[in-house]
Enzyme design. Structure first.
Site, PDB file in Angstrom:
ATOM      1  N   SER A  49       0.799  -1.232   0.000  1.00  0.00           N
ATOM      2  CA  SER A  49       0.000   0.000   0.000  1.00  0.00           C
ATOM      3  C   SER A  49       0.827   1.275   0.000  1.00  0.00           C
ATOM      4  O   SER A  49       0.301   2.351  -0.272  1.00  0.00           O
ATOM      5  CB  SER A  49      -0.942   0.010   1.209  1.00  0.00           C
ATOM      6  OG  SER A  49      -0.225   0.157   2.421  1.00  0.00           O
ATOM      7  N   LYS A 119       1.019   4.811   6.804  1.00  0.00           N
ATOM      8  CA  LYS A 119       0.464   5.624   5.721  1.00  0.00           C
ATOM      9  C   LYS A 119       1.137   6.995   5.741  1.00  0.00           C
ATOM     10  O   LYS A 119       1.887   7.330   6.664  1.00  0.00           O
ATOM     11  CB  LYS A 119      -1.051   5.814   5.877  1.00  0.00           C
ATOM     12  CG  LYS A 119      -1.868   4.542   6.010  1.00  0.00           C
ATOM     13  CD  LYS A 119      -1.923   3.740   4.718  1.00  0.00           C
ATOM     14  CE  LYS A 119      -2.741   2.459   4.894  1.00  0.00           C
ATOM     15  NZ  LYS A 119      -2.646   1.567   3.721  1.00  0.00           N
TER      16      LYS A 119
END
Length: 259
Positions: A49, A119
């Protein structure tokens, strides 16, 4: 003072190394635990991701010291945070063995039991973040130039969750993965109790260095694009404590690299 026979007064007999070894191991484990708890911790990247910034299997070092002094994450930083509200409920985790549990507890390797994510911070408290069509992402009306977005991806998506306009509350963060079309981030959790935001209190720290594998060693700076966002403060690099701790750990990893 030297006594007859040439022996110094008070000379102690050295203990055998095998007697001192358990004490040395104990001290090393305590130091590792203190470093993990207060300074820096290694985390393994479990997914794609954050490509291409981070690859699956990379080990990153996370600065845990700076938040102790009241510093909060800034736009553009790559952060590790605890699962805010069931983001990882559908992700299978292999149960750790005894060795993994021990090494994970003292911080010598990432814990397999931790439910953490990594993230990039896009918006902080007070920011308005929006996406429409293929992008670009806008923060406070300023379009972001995002060179870190995975090649072939668009900054935004045309799916229902990929089009949004949100205002980030104080004490919250809006986060997105660099591999935009392969990241289940804030966009896809707007129906949770935090409306997709990450509470600042759930942040473990900022990822500052890719420490392993050796060939991928690099720091993780804040991209210049975020300095152009209205209200953005000057964003410093990794703190001295984080760098000072990262260097010896990196040297240790280098020594353990296979030939």
């Amino acid at each position: 003072m030297v006594r007859a026979g040439g022996r110094r007064a008070g000379t102690r007999k050295h203990r055998p190394f095998w007697v001192e070894l358990p004490l040395l191991i104990g001290i090393a484990l305590v130091l590792a635990l203190l470093i993990k708890t207060f300074l820096v911790q290694a985390f393994s990247i479990p997914s794609d991701s954050m490509q291409n910034t981070l690859q699956k299997g990379d080990r990153v070092l996370v600065d845990k010291l700076t938040p102790w002094f009241g510093s909060e994450p800034e736009r553009g930083e790559v952060i590790v945070f605890h699962d805010p509200d069931g983001w990882l409920d559908d992700v299978a985790v292999d149960p750790p063995n005894t060795v993994q549990k021990v090494l994970g507890f003292v911080g010598l390797m990432p814990s397999a039991e931790q439910r953490d994510l990594i993230k990039r911070v896009i918006g902080v408290g007070g920011d308005t973040v929006e996406c429409a069509g293929d992008g670009p992402v806008k923060v406070n009306g300023k379009a972001l130039d995002e060179p870190y977005v995975f090649p072939g991806n668009t900054p935004c998506s045309n799916d229902p969750k990929g089009t949004f306009k949100v205002t980030v509350p104080q004490g919250r963060l809006w986060v997105m993965g660099d591999h935009r079309q392969a990241s289940s981030d804030s966009r896809y959790h707007t129906d949770d109790r935090n409306n997709g935001m990450v509470p600042v209190d759930e942040v473990v720290g900022r990822a500052v260095v890719i420490a392993w594998p050796v060939g991928r060693w690099s720091d993780l700076p804040v991209p210049d694009t975020f300095s152009t966002v209205a209200g953005a403060a000057l964003l410093p690099g990794p703190g001295p404590a984080a760098v000072a701790t990262a260097v010896p750990l990196l040297l240790l990893l280098r020594r353990r690299a296979p030939n």
